[in-house]
Motif scaffolding. Structure first.
Motif, PDB file in Angstrom:
ATOM      1  N   LYS A  25      -7.391  -3.805  -7.527  1.00 44.41           N
ATOM      2  CA  LYS A  25      -7.349  -5.197  -7.395  1.00 44.41           C
ATOM      3  C   LYS A  25      -7.114  -5.749  -8.867  1.00 44.41           C
ATOM      4  N   ARG A  71      -2.757  -9.457  -1.129  1.00 44.04           N
ATOM      5  CA  ARG A  71      -2.530 -10.191  -2.583  1.00 44.04           C
ATOM      6  C   ARG A  71      -2.718 -11.741  -2.544  1.00 44.04           C
ATOM      7  N   GLU A 110      -3.623  -5.029 -10.546  1.00 48.27           N
ATOM      8  CA  GLU A 110      -2.751  -6.138 -10.268  1.00 48.27           C
ATOM      9  C   GLU A 110      -2.980  -7.279 -11.131  1.00 48.27           C
ATOM     10  N   ASP A 146       1.072  -4.262  -0.099  1.00 49.78           N
ATOM     11  CA  ASP A 146       1.410  -5.528   0.546  1.00 49.78           C
ATOM     12  C   ASP A 146       2.605  -6.462  -0.065  1.00 49.78           C
ATOM     13  N   TRP A 147       3.510  -6.587   0.881  1.00 44.82           N
ATOM     14  CA  TRP A 147       4.710  -7.371   0.259  1.00 44.82           C
ATOM     15  C   TRP A 147       4.601  -8.677   0.838  1.00 44.82           C
ATOM     16  N   LEU A 148       3.962  -9.328   0.222  1.00 46.17           N
ATOM     17  CA  LEU A 148       3.585 -10.741   0.498  1.00 46.17           C
ATOM     18  C   LEU A 148       4.713 -11.698   0.753  1.00 46.17           C
ATOM     19  N   GLU A 149       5.901 -11.591   0.067  1.00 47.40           N
ATOM     20  CA  GLU A 149       6.923 -12.471   0.064  1.00 47.40           C
ATOM     21  C   GLU A 149       7.626 -12.204   1.424  1.00 47.40           C
ATOM     22  N   ARG A 206       2.558  -3.855  -9.050  1.00 45.59           N
ATOM     23  CA  ARG A 206       2.234  -4.341  -7.661  1.00 45.59           C
ATOM     24  C   ARG A 206       1.152  -3.548  -6.975  1.00 45.59           C
ATOM     25  N   ARG A 207       1.265  -2.336  -7.008  1.00 44.85           N
ATOM     26  CA  ARG A 207       0.128  -1.641  -6.338  1.00 44.85           C
ATOM     27  C   ARG A 207      -0.209  -0.347  -6.980  1.00 44.85           C
TER      28      ARG A 207
END
Lengths: 303, 180, 366, 185
Positions: free
Chosen positions: C47, B142, C50, B60-63, C322-323
């Motif tokens: 989760k 995210r 992260e 997930d690249w939220l930005e 990040r993941r």
């Protein structure tokens, strides 16, 4: 023997079977524990278990047959027990034997399983139904070699009375039926292991497959009844085999000694084998023990 | 020139990968547009022989407002991995289902559908996989705050909040340990 | 009898490995349709990772797979090292392999118990779980924990081997090796087990690769695929061991592969005891509370007892990951493959097939 | 039947219950990994009368081995309600006590005793087999003294428990099982 003594004798009959049966199950857990390289529970563990189960406060029910199932099972087992003489000599613990009781016993032994099937049917648990189906299928397999062995025995001694068979075996080791008709004994031993639920044939209650099979929905008092009847039934079968093939027993000590030897063979078999699938078990039973039994029958007819 | 470097040249000629590089020695990673994913994967599978599908992941690249789908495959003979990536729009998260190429993609797509809310068009079995009766937003996004969710739905045992902050404590303990 | 009976096999069922359930449609004893249900063990590791720094995350990743936690630590540590470019000292690599192989042995012992128990042979679990405890005792001495070790950290291992530890490892290896023939006699050569296992749940080699089968089930099809040999990590390229294969692809072949791999593990551990070098056991890492991880991505994998265990990790330059996506072997074996294997099988075989595929629910749902 | 004044029989029954605890074979979490060593040859819990029971109807003790995901919690409550009184719950691991290392996970519960009555907690991650056995001995003590009355507590405070369960499950509540009748039919 006075009537009073006779009544005491009759009342004591199932209790002795129950106590010895339960004790054997406790000893079995101990011996299996040693094979597993551990200590195992106290010898009286099974009695404690049964007592605890009788004192459970709740027990759910699914209807009348659900109640009656375990009761029919116990009744069938106890009725059957009365026709099997525990001691051959003397006046005590002779049961109600008569001419031809061997045939009656053979039929009564199935009654417990049928009672169970009726009870489980109302429980509504698929595992229970499946366990009963498996049990009855296995029974088909077990009965054949057992019947053949019984027929050989009856032909050999020319009687269908257990008491007569015991009498005819008197007079030393070499007169025992297991040496007189060895092939029939071997054939019957396989179905004996199966009836005792020893390991290649412990299919109906296989935990990994059908939870605990017929007993899945039964808890508390019902389970206690079932455990008690299993204890009595175990001792019943041991006594029957001792009576038929090992010359019976003159007193309780000899009875315990002989049944125990037979019992230990069951334990050793059970701890080193995996479990068959149900059709494999039937296949096995209809093959090797049946062939052995048929050979014994042919020998008996030729003789 | 090693096999992967040759493959890189081939792929650069055939497709228009945005970023084609080696994150490590035996791993080729390239980013293609949405429409090229199926082509790239079937080229890798049928022509080059990347027969073994390893995993499908989603980042997930939220930005940027994008989801990145990552397909990793393995070549059983040449012993190399390749990674095909594509970015899809986060607002309207949709992608074609590739379950007909490898059966096990089904499972991965089902999980990503559940955890990120990416809708895979043509998937035969988009049903809850891990969660049950989940009503909040897909939890692996995210912007889903798990601590906030916990505070809303569960009760803490008293005493937990009064204790030291683990983060500070580990820092101090680590300082002391380092001095030794 | 053609009535379809629906059975929920699990999650509370003695025949299920771990906490998952299989929904079975039965006609008689034969399964016509199987559906797996997972998610009973979902803890949202991906989760949680992260939200934690690398050093905080490394303590929880080992909980992802319960029977064999070390490949997770190894994967996590190696992923961080590959992304940040940390160099691991030579001795640490050898110690890591020692830990990994010990944990493989322990996992195979547990599997042996499960596999024998699933066919109703209760003596084997009692023995094998008992012998597994010798290995757990070694772990306890080395790491302080029986099951979860948190020992392989990014940049090396947490501490050096205690004095005389290798001698004790050697003793335990002798003991375990001397007990293997017992298991052969009792379990692997058991006529009843053979009768049930041979020809059950056969996977053929082409579909095995196509369906993403890894580890012992793949090697039982005759394909020599082992991450330790194909993509050597740590020091596996310096060690001498065989990749075991068997023909058949059925439950029995998978059992034999695992049985023979136990010998290979013992062989590897003996080599480590003999050749382990001296030196530092970990490198200096940056201050862990604000260790900015360089942006990057990687896919690392380790051969666990059930097959290739992979981690896909992406970092974005902050101190958090990040993941991190975990690809356990059971993710493929335990869901789609299991469903297909069970169709047409018998109810009596469910536990056996689950065990032989190495279904481990906690790594399916994390 | 539930009696308020335990007589001699109840005293003997408690003694029997103490020495015959059947554990439900339900590995709910990662603590299940330490159950095989506890039951097998090294620690041999069968010495204390412990035995595995395959179904909830036969079991006395439900061991919650570690964290509970909400999906499992539903099954655990269902299993617990199917068990027959007297029944006990032993919870293993820090995660059942206060969430443990999954304190910020959206899918695991933080306090088990909100949902079902717990008799003994065993702390640790993982609790060793010795700790499990010690927990069982503590439970045996409670049983002998007649203090392990979780089922009674559950029946008496059923609204409170159901309210807490509803907070987690929302509208997807379970059907009721055997808790609402006493002593069979």
């Amino acid at each position: 023997m006075s009537t009073g003594m006779r009544i005491v004798d009759i009342i004591a009959y199932p209790f002795i079977a129950f106590l010895i049966g339960m004790l054997y199950m406790g000893i079995a857990r101990n011996i299996i524990g040693r094979i597993h390289r551990r200590w195992g529970p106290p010898v009286l563990q099974n009695l404690i278990d049964v007592f605890k189960l009788y004192r459970k406060r709740e027990a759910g029910s699914h209807g009348v047959m659900f109640h009656l199932g375990p009761i029919i099972m116990v009744t069938g087992v106890v009725t059957c027990l009365y026709f099997i003489p525990m001691l051959s000599d003397g006046r005590w613990l002779k049961g109600f034997s008569f001419d031809g009781d061997l045939i009656l016993v053979t039929y009564l032994m199935v009654l417990g399983a049928l009672g169970m099937a009726l009870g489980v049917g109302q429980g509504g648990v698929p595992f229970g139904v499946m366990g009963v189906t498996r049990g009855l299928t296995r029974l088909i397999g077990l009965e054949i070699p057992y019947f053949i062995a019984i027929i050989v025995l009856m032909a050999h001694y020319n009687t269908a009375s257990i008491n007569k068979i015991i009498e005819l075996q008197a007079g030393g080791l070499s007169n025992w039926a297991m040496f007189k008709v060895p092939l029939a004994f071997i054939a019957s031993l396989f179905s004996f292991w199966g009836m005792m639920g020893a390991s290649p044939f412990d299919i109906p209650g296989a935990p990994q497959e059908v939870a605990s099979g017929p007993a899945t929905e039964f808890g508390g008092k019902y389970l206690a009844l079932m455990m008690s009847s299993r204890g009595i039934f175990g001792f019943l079968k041991l006594t029957l085999w001792v009576d038929l093939f090992m010359g019976g027993a003159a007193n309780l000590l000899i009875l315990v000694g002989k049944t125990f030897v037979l019992f230990v063979t069951v334990l050793f078999v059970t701890s080193v084998y995996s479990r068959f699938k149900v059709e494999q078990a039937v296949d096995f039973m209809w093959r090797y023990p049946t062939i052995i039994g048929l050979i014994a029958l042919v020998i008996e007819m030729v003789r | 020139m090693s096999y992967l470097e040759e493959l890189k040249v081939k792929i650069e000629n055939m497709f228009s990968p945005e970023k084609c590089y080696f994150p490590k020695e035996n791993l080729l990673s390239f980013l293609v547009s949405n429409s090229e994913v199926r082509g790239a994967l079937s080229y890798l599978k049928d022509v080059e022989g990347f027969k073994h599908f390893v995993m499908l992941s989603c980042v997930d690249w939220l930005e940027e407002g994008k989801f990145e789908l990552v397909y990793i495959v393995w070549h059983p003979e040449k012993k190399v991995n390749a990674m095909v990536k594509t970015k899809i729009d986060r607002e309207k998260a949709e992608f074609q289902s590739l379950h007909d190429m490898w059966r096990q993609i089904c499972t991965y797509e089902r999980e990503i559908w559940e955890m990120f809310g990416v809708n895979f068009i043509g998937h035969p079995r988009l049903e809850p996989f891990i969660l049950e009766d989940w009503k909040d937003m897909p939890p692996m996004r995210r912007d889903f705050d798990t601590l906030h969710y916990v505070n809303e739905h569960y009760e803490w045992r008293e005493g937990r909040e009064e204790s030291y902050k683990p983060r500070d404590y580990i820092g101090e303990a680590f300082d002391e340990w380092r001095k030794k | 009898m053609s009535k379809v009976v629906k059975i929920f096999h699990g999650p509370q069922h003695p025949g299920i490995t771990g906490n998952m359930s299989v929904e079975l449609d039965l006609i008689g004893e034969t399964i016509v349709k199987a559906r797996t249900h997972v998610g009973y063990l979902h803890r949202a590791f991906e989760k949680l990772v992260e939200r934690r720094t690398a050093m905080q995350a490394f303590t929880i990743v080992c909980r992802i797979c319960v029977p064999e936690p070390d490949p997770n630590e190894e994967n996590f540590a190696r992923a961080i090292e590959e992304i940040t470019g940390l160099e691991v000292p030579e001795r640490a690599k050898w110690i890591r392999v020692l830990v990994l192989e010990l944990s493989r042995l322990a996992a195979y012992h547990l599997w042996m118990g499960g596999q024998a128990g699933s066919t109703g042979l209760y003596t084997v679990p009692q023995w094998s779980v008992g012998y597994r405890d010798y290995i757990l005792d070694l772990f306890e001495e080395l790491t302080g924990g029986r099951v979860y070790h948190m020992y392989i950290i990014p940049g090396g291992v947490r501490r050096d081997l205690p004095d005389g530890f290798l001698d004790r490892v050697s003793d335990v290896m002798d003991l375990i090796e001397s007990k293997l023939p017992e298991f052969d006699r009792l379990f692997f050569d058991n006529a009843v087990f053979k009768k049930r296992a041979i020809g059950t749940a056969v996977i053929d080699p082409e579909t095995a690769i196509e369906r993403g089968v890894v580890g012992p089930p793949l090697r039982a099809c005759g394909i020599a695929s082992d991450v330790r040999r194909d993509d050597p990590y740590e020091i596996y390229d310096k060690l001498d061991f065989d990749v075991i294969t068997e023909k058949g692809g059925d439950v029995y072949a998978r059992a034999l592969v695992r049985r023979r791999e136990m010998e290979q593990s013992i062989k590897i551990i003996r080599q480590i005891i003999k050749y382990i070098p001296d030196g530092p056991y970990r490198t200096k890492i940056p201050y862990p509370m604000n260790w900015k991880l360089k942006a990057g991505e990687t896919y690392v994998k380790t051969e666990s007892a059930r097959g290739e265990f992979g981690y896909y990790m992406v970092t974005d330059g902050s101190e958090y990951i990040r993941r991190m996506n975990v690809r356990g072997p059971a993710y493929v074996h335990g869901v789609s493959l299991l469903e297909d294997m069970l169709e047409g099988a018998q109810l009596a075989d469910v536990a056996m097939i689950m065990n032989s595929l190495g279904t481990c629910p906690p790594e399916i749902e994390r | 039947m539930c009696t308020d004044n335990p007589g001699v029989w109840e005293y003997i029954a408690n003694w029997a219950r103490k020495h015959s605890i059947w554990v439900l074979a339900y590995g709910t979490g990662c603590g299940a990994i330490e159950m095989p060593p506890t039951m097998t040859s090294r620690y041999d819990a069968e010495r204390f009368g412990l035995r595995g029971a395959a179904t909830p109807r036969q079991a006395d003790l439900l061991i919650i081995s570690g964290y509970l995901a909400t999906k499992t919690l539903k099954r655990v409550i269902r299993t617990y309600e199917q068990m027959y009184d007297p029944k006990y719950v032993l919870a293993l691991g820090s995660c059942t006590i206060n969430g443990g290392m999954y304190w910020d996970s959206y899918n695991t519960i933080k306090k088990l005793d909100l949902y079902i009555p717990v008799d003994v907690y065993v702390a640790g991650c993982m609790p060793r087999p010795e700790a499990i056995i010690e927990g069982i001995i503590a439970l045996q003590k409670r049983i002998e003294e007649g203090r392990a009355e979780g089922a009674k507590k559950y029946r008496e405070n059923i609204e409170w428990y159901k309210k807490n369960q509803r907070e987690v499950f929302g509208d997807e509540m379970l059907p009721d099982y055997t808790w609402n009748f006493e002593g069979g039919i």
